[in-house]
Design an enzyme around this catalytic site. Structure first.
Site, PDB file in Angstrom:
ATOM      1  N   SER A  17       5.003   0.233   5.804  1.00  0.00           N
ATOM      2  CA  SER A  17       5.690   1.277   6.582  1.00  0.00           C
ATOM      3  C   SER A  17       4.919   2.585   6.648  1.00  0.00           C
ATOM      4  CB  SER A  17       7.071   1.549   5.962  1.00  0.00           C
ATOM      5  OG  SER A  17       6.958   1.822   4.567  1.00  0.00           O
ATOM      6  N   ARG A  18       4.063   2.822   5.671  1.00  0.00           N
ATOM      7  CA  ARG A  18       3.389   4.131   5.598  1.00  0.00           C
ATOM      8  C   ARG A  18       1.957   3.929   5.109  1.00  0.00           C
ATOM      9  NH1 ARG A  18       4.745   7.080   1.628  1.00  0.00           N
ATOM     10  NH2 ARG A  18       6.210   5.791   0.473  1.00  0.00           N
ATOM     11  N   ASN A  93      -0.214  -4.610  -1.038  1.00  0.00           N
ATOM     12  CA  ASN A  93      -0.586  -3.202  -0.822  1.00  0.00           C
ATOM     13  C   ASN A  93       0.397  -2.205  -1.420  1.00  0.00           C
ATOM     14  OD1 ASN A  93      -1.813  -0.875   0.933  1.00  0.00           O
ATOM     15  ND2 ASN A  93       0.363  -0.931   1.499  1.00  0.00           N
ATOM     16  N   SER A 146      -8.302  -0.181  -6.298  1.00  0.00           N
ATOM     17  CA  SER A 146      -8.650   1.244  -6.251  1.00  0.00           C
ATOM     18  C   SER A 146      -9.963   1.469  -6.972  1.00  0.00           C
ATOM     19  CB  SER A 146      -7.569   2.078  -6.918  1.00  0.00           C
ATOM     20  OG  SER A 146      -7.997   3.421  -7.030  1.00  0.00           O
ATOM     21  N   TYR A 159      -2.045   3.367 -14.433  1.00  0.00           N
ATOM     22  CA  TYR A 159      -2.469   2.965 -13.079  1.00  0.00           C
ATOM     23  C   TYR A 159      -3.818   2.248 -13.134  1.00  0.00           C
ATOM     24  CZ  TYR A 159      -3.838   3.620  -8.128  1.00  0.00           C
ATOM     25  OH  TYR A 159      -4.251   3.441  -6.828  1.00  0.00           O
ATOM     26  N   VAL A 160      -4.766   2.820 -13.885  1.00  0.00           N
ATOM     27  CA  VAL A 160      -6.111   2.237 -13.962  1.00  0.00           C
ATOM     28  C   VAL A 160      -6.044   0.834 -14.582  1.00  0.00           C
ATOM     29  CG1 VAL A 160      -8.359   2.472 -15.069  1.00  0.00           C
ATOM     30  CG2 VAL A 160      -7.278   4.475 -14.007  1.00  0.00           C
ATOM     31  N   LYS A 163      -4.613  -1.544 -12.072  1.00  0.00           N
ATOM     32  CA  LYS A 163      -5.588  -1.826 -11.008  1.00  0.00           C
ATOM     33  C   LYS A 163      -6.659  -2.787 -11.521  1.00  0.00           C
ATOM     34  CE  LYS A 163      -3.988   0.218  -7.418  1.00  0.00           C
ATOM     35  NZ  LYS A 163      -3.639  -0.597  -6.247  1.00  0.00           N
ATOM     36  N   ILE A 192      -8.167   8.343  -0.085  1.00  0.00           N
ATOM     37  CA  ILE A 192      -7.922   8.335   1.355  1.00  0.00           C
ATOM     38  C   ILE A 192      -6.580   9.026   1.600  1.00  0.00           C
ATOM     39  CG2 ILE A 192      -7.529   6.866   3.373  1.00  0.00           C
ATOM     40  CD1 ILE A 192      -9.571   4.965   2.253  1.00  0.00           C
TER      41      ILE A 192
END
Ligand SMILES: NC(=O)c1ccc[n+]([C@@H]2O[C@H](COP(=O)([O-])OP(=O)(O)OC[C@H]3O[C@@H](n4cnc5c(N)ncnc54)[C@H](OP(=O)(O)O)[C@@H]3O)[C@@H](O)[C@H]2O)c1
Length: 251
Positions: A17-18, A93, A146, A159-160, A163, A192
């Site tokens: 959606s985004r 994603n 990422s 997070y890392v 990922k 990004i």
């Protein structure tokens, strides 16, 4: 471009959606793929992505589901198969919030929040979609990783780590599913800016861009075109790979 032996290819883009997912949905649709745009809360944004695709002559439908929840993934899969057909291309994603947390404040719950998105959800979605891919001898699984894993971004260890786990899933599933004709790859973007980065000061964006060998920030389309390539027949002999889309930032 159609990559599918049965006819029209069907892709599911989680978090379509985004941000990057919206651009990925549109790029796949431009290549003639029917796109299931998954969203969790942004229904209006998902409708806009669908409208852009259908106005350009493409095929897309929107599907609400929290892809970290087993019951909702099961329903999502059933609805997509009934509406568009079985899923040939799975694009993992979706992301939740990615808070900066120092080690002393990190909790197992915060760690699980990230693992939910980048390990649990991919597991649920792969288990739902891979059986049909195996039956037809064709499939594509594309994770959005990422560069944070290569950079070891500080105060982002949950997070890392998650990922990094995505890359582990990619490599193991590539070997496991290769004999069935399924490729499994990971696209690793650099920074990004999307809507959620609106508050990032311009000088921070400029500073990041100045450290990129190609001397600019990436765009959602940079990532989307790489995903479209991996979904296409041109990428049929590529599997288990991590492709950095970051202007050479981690070379
Ligand atoms: N942008 C970057 O700089 C960057 C850099 C490296 C890697 N990445 C990776 O690229 C991917 C996309 O990031 P982004 O920047 O495009 O993020 P974003 O702009 O925040 O978009 C996140 C998307 O995920 C969806 N989502 C969130 N929770 C969900 C859930 N439980 N179930 C289903 N959908 C859910 C959101 O939909 P709703 O709004 O409907 O909830 C939204 O469409 C992520 O895996 C991220 O780690 C991004």
């Amino acid at each position: 471009m159609t990559a599918h032996p049965r006819g029209r290819t069907v892709a599911l883009v989680t978090g379509g959606s985004r941000g990057l997912g919206a651009a990925i949905s549109q790029a796949l649709a431009r290549d003639g793929i029917s796109v299931a745009i998954n969203f969790n809360s942004s229904r209006a944004a998902a409708k806009e992505v669908r409208a852009r695709i259908t106005e350009a002559g493409g095929v897309a439908e929107i599907f609400q589901a929290d892809v970290t929840r087993p019951d909702e993934v099961a329903d999502l899969h059933t609805q997509i198969v009934a509406t568009l057909g079985s899923i040939d291309v799975l694009v993992l994603n979706a992301t939740g919030p990615q808070p900066d947390v120092e080690l002393e404040d990190l909790t197992w719950g915060l760690m699980l929040d990230q693992l939910d998105y980048f390990v649990h959800s991919p597991l649920l979605l792969a288990q739902a979609t891979v059986p049909a891919m195996c039956r037809q001898g064709f499939g594509r699984i594309i994770s959005i990783g990422s560069e944070a894993f290569e950079l070891g971004t500080p105060c982002s260890s949950a997070y890392v780590a998650a990922k990094g786990a995505q890359l582990g899933l990619t490599r193991s599933w590539a070997r496991e599913l290769g004999p069935a004709g399924i490729t499994v790859n990971l696209v690793a973007p650099g920074f990004i800016p999307t809507e959620r980065h609106a508050a990032v000061p311009q000088h921070d964006k400029d500073a990041y861009g100045a450290g990129v060998p190609l001397y600019r920030l990436g765009t959602p389309d940079d990532v989307a075109s790489t995903v479209a390539f991996l979904a296409s027949p041109h990428a049929g002999f590529i599997t288990g790979q991590r492709i950095a889309v970051n202007g050479g930032h981690t070379l």
